[in-house]
Enzyme design. Structure first.
Site, PDB file in Angstrom:
ATOM      1  N   LYS A 182     -10.121   0.013  10.425  1.00 43.84           N
ATOM      2  CA  LYS A 182     -10.405  -1.242   9.721  1.00 43.84           C
ATOM      3  C   LYS A 182     -10.748  -2.356  10.715  1.00 43.84           C
ATOM      4  O   LYS A 182     -11.263  -3.393  10.342  1.00 43.84           O
ATOM      5  CB  LYS A 182      -9.199  -1.669   8.883  1.00 43.84           C
ATOM      6  CG  LYS A 182      -8.873  -0.686   7.769  1.00 43.84           C
ATOM      7  CD  LYS A 182      -7.770  -1.212   6.887  1.00 43.84           C
ATOM      8  CE  LYS A 182      -7.024  -0.125   6.161  1.00 43.84           C
ATOM      9  NZ  LYS A 182      -7.725   0.448   5.026  1.00 43.84           N
ATOM     10  N   GLN A 232      -4.329  -4.977   7.205  1.00 45.48           N
ATOM     11  CA  GLN A 232      -5.392  -5.886   6.763  1.00 45.48           C
ATOM     12  C   GLN A 232      -5.362  -7.190   7.543  1.00 45.48           C
ATOM     13  O   GLN A 232      -6.407  -7.702   7.944  1.00 45.48           O
ATOM     14  CB  GLN A 232      -5.248  -6.176   5.251  1.00 45.48           C
ATOM     15  CG  GLN A 232      -5.391  -4.955   4.361  1.00 45.48           C
ATOM     16  CD  GLN A 232      -6.826  -4.449   4.245  1.00 45.48           C
ATOM     17  OE1 GLN A 232      -7.787  -5.177   4.516  1.00 45.48           O
ATOM     18  NE2 GLN A 232      -6.979  -3.198   3.840  1.00 45.48           N
ATOM     19  N   HIS A 263       0.860  -1.196   0.000  1.00 42.65           N
ATOM     20  CA  HIS A 263       0.000   0.000   0.000  1.00 42.65           C
ATOM     21  C   HIS A 263       0.892   1.240   0.000  1.00 42.65           C
ATOM     22  O   HIS A 263       2.016   1.199   0.517  1.00 42.65           O
ATOM     23  CB  HIS A 263      -0.846  -0.040   1.269  1.00 42.65           C
ATOM     24  CG  HIS A 263      -1.889   1.008   1.397  1.00 42.65           C
ATOM     25  ND1 HIS A 263      -1.606   2.291   1.786  1.00 42.65           N
ATOM     26  CD2 HIS A 263      -3.228   0.968   1.203  1.00 42.65           C
ATOM     27  CE1 HIS A 263      -2.722   2.994   1.834  1.00 42.65           C
ATOM     28  NE2 HIS A 263      -3.734   2.220   1.481  1.00 42.65           N
ATOM     29  N   CYS A 301      -4.715   2.492  -3.654  1.00 45.67           N
ATOM     30  CA  CYS A 301      -3.422   2.969  -3.103  1.00 45.67           C
ATOM     31  C   CYS A 301      -2.309   1.957  -3.331  1.00 45.67           C
ATOM     32  O   CYS A 301      -1.468   1.733  -2.447  1.00 45.67           O
ATOM     33  CB  CYS A 301      -3.525   3.283  -1.614  1.00 45.67           C
ATOM     34  SG  CYS A 301      -4.609   4.650  -1.244  1.00 45.67           S
TER      35      CYS A 301
HETATM   36  N1  PLP Z   1      -1.643  -0.622   4.516  1.00 44.26           N
HETATM   37  C1  PLP Z   1      -2.654  -1.331   4.002  1.00 44.26           C
HETATM   38  C2  PLP Z   1      -2.398  -2.740   3.523  1.00 44.26           C
HETATM   39  C3  PLP Z   1      -3.922  -0.761   3.904  1.00 44.26           C
HETATM   40  O1  PLP Z   1      -4.924  -1.471   3.359  1.00 44.26           O
HETATM   41  C4  PLP Z   1      -4.117   0.556   4.369  1.00 44.26           C
HETATM   42  C5  PLP Z   1      -5.445   1.220   4.232  1.00 44.26           C
HETATM   43  O2  PLP Z   1      -6.115   1.101   3.239  1.00 44.26           O
HETATM   44  C6  PLP Z   1      -3.036   1.245   4.924  1.00 44.26           C
HETATM   45  C7  PLP Z   1      -1.816   0.621   4.983  1.00 44.26           C
HETATM   46  C8  PLP Z   1      -3.156   2.654   5.435  1.00 44.26           C
HETATM   47  O3  PLP Z   1      -3.963   2.728   6.553  1.00 44.26           O
HETATM   48  P1  PLP Z   1      -4.370   4.166   7.151  1.00 44.26           P
HETATM   49  O4  PLP Z   1      -4.825   4.987   5.989  1.00 44.26           O
HETATM   50  O5  PLP Z   1      -5.455   3.867   8.101  1.00 44.26           O
HETATM   51  O6  PLP Z   1      -3.153   4.725   7.803  1.00 44.26           O
END
Ligand code: PLP
Length: 406
Positions: free
Chosen positions: A225, A202, A122, A364
């Protein structure tokens, strides 16, 4: 017994309608819905228990501090951390990874040092490392996934060189659903003196996590999440890594003494928590984690494995739909495209008309989209309250989208 009807009754939003249809919420990978206990805890915290934390000597400040600090222990239990002082509370994974990038990696990495990433990371686990590439000449090394979306842990291990300082890797892909064998990676990395940061955003939602068993140095989670409030989260940091880190953000709470020409730091984990934290968000996260642990992470995983199998069997029957990520033990996260020219956004709009909420876009994950040769996918991501009947509704809505765009 895992009673999904009863569990659904715990989530008020699931009984609402969207576009005149019962809501089928399949966008859990982006953010999950909140159970009544979390909503009530937030209301109670503001209505009866609210004050700033750590600073007051009055009743409410002590109460709020007790509630807020209690969550550290809950997170430690949830993640299998032996010591709650290895838990830094924060606003979510993005902040957690930046804490490590600025606090651990930047001060110790030189031009030519290497960070290993998988192609399915991500952006939260990519962009902070680009800062090091741009500013310090650190080299980012990418490990691909195979055609099923599997990541061979040996490929990650083989990419380690004497210049490798860090492996930053997801535990579970938010697009493919692939589960990564992070334990094997950590064991090899440890032998070679390489630190491992695991993005658990996740994985922690869908399976039991035990950081002691995994053997990682850093494990980041994000509260929204995990059926908790947005703006809540944490990162597990192994004690010896904490001792190596400098603070990322400066401000109140993270200091012991401040003078005109001198400042001393608070002890970890407070050293890494500057300013007034998300007090109520974090209290809500504690309740959400207790809710999940009350259901049992093994039970949640078993329920979602059934949903995954059912969804897979249904989607496999649609020969005009391509699923990305086909590893047998994947999570119940299905990213797909449809034959024809329909853009993922158009498909998701049709599904929305049927009350089905999915995500469409790049999720993302720019490098993964490049790897797959796709601009965008639709993603149906399941949570602990979803049902097979909802899978059927998804499939009916997809058939309609196919008819319209064929
Ligand atoms: N990493 C993964 C695998 C994600 O799915 C997400 C969110 O979609 C994030 C990081 C980032 O999380 P946050 O935006 O809550 O910091």
């Amino acid at each position: 017994m895992y009673d999904v009807a009863q569990i659904r009754a715990d989530f008020p939003i699931l009984s609402r309608q969207v576009n005149g249809k019962p809501l089928v919420y399949l966008d859990n990978g982006a953010s999950a819905q909140k159970p009544r206990v979390v909503i009530d805890a937030i209301t109670r915290a503001y209505a009866e228990e609210y004050s700033n934390v750590h600073r007051g000597l009055h009743y409410l400040s002590n109460l709020a501090t007790e509630k807020y600090e209690g969550v550290r222990g809950t997170i430690a239990r949830f993640l299998g951390a032996a010591d709650e002082e290895e838990i830094v509370m924060n606003s979510g994974t993005t902040e957690g990874i930046n804490t490590v990038a600025y606090g651990w990696a930047m001060p110790r990495m030189q031009a030519g040092d290497e960070i290993i990433l998988s192609v399915m990371e991500h952006h939260a686990n990519i962009v902070p490392w680009h800062f090091l590439r741009e500013r310090q000449g650190v080299v980012l090394k990418w490990v691909d996934v195979d055609s099923t979306g599997a990541l061979d842990p040996q490929a990650v291990i083989d990419a380690i060189t004497p210049r490798t300082k860090l492996i930053a890797i997801t535990h579970l892909s938010n697009v493919l659903g692939t589960v990564v064998d992070v334990k094997a990676i950590c064991a090899a990395a440890r032998d070679k003196g390489v630190a491992v940061l695991v993005d658990g955003s996740q994985a922690a939602v869908h399976m039991p996590v035990d950081v002691a068993d995994i053997g990682c140095d850093f494990y980041a989670i994000t509260g929204h999440k995990l059926y908790g409030p947005s703006g809540s989260g944490a990162i597990y940091i192994r004690r010896e890594r904490m001792d190596e880190m400098i603070p990322f953000m400066g401000g109140g709470d993270m200091i012991r003494e401040v003078h005109k020409d001198e400042v001393t730091w608070n002890d970890p984990p407070m050293k890494f928590e500057a300013g007034t934290p998300g007090i109520v968000q974090q209290i809500g996260l504690g309740v959400a984690l207790d809710y999940m642990m009350g259901l049992g992470m093994e039970n949640i995983a078993a329920h979602e494995a059934k949903l995954r199998n059912y969804t897979r069997s249904k989607l496999d029957g649609l020969n005009w739909l391509q699923v990305q990520g086909t590893t047998p033990d994947k999570a119940a996260i299905f990213s797909f495209t449809l034959d024809g020219a329909a853009h993922a956004h158009d498909i998701s709009t049709i599904l929305d008309k049927k009350g089905v909420a999915v995500r469409a876009g790049q999720h993302c994950t720019g490098p993964l989209m490049d790897h797959l040769g796709l601009n965008a996918t639709c993603r149906a991501s399941f949570g602990l309250y979803n049902t097979e009947a909802e899978v059927d509704t998804l499939v009916e809505a997809l058939e309609l989208a196919h008819e319209l765009f064929a």
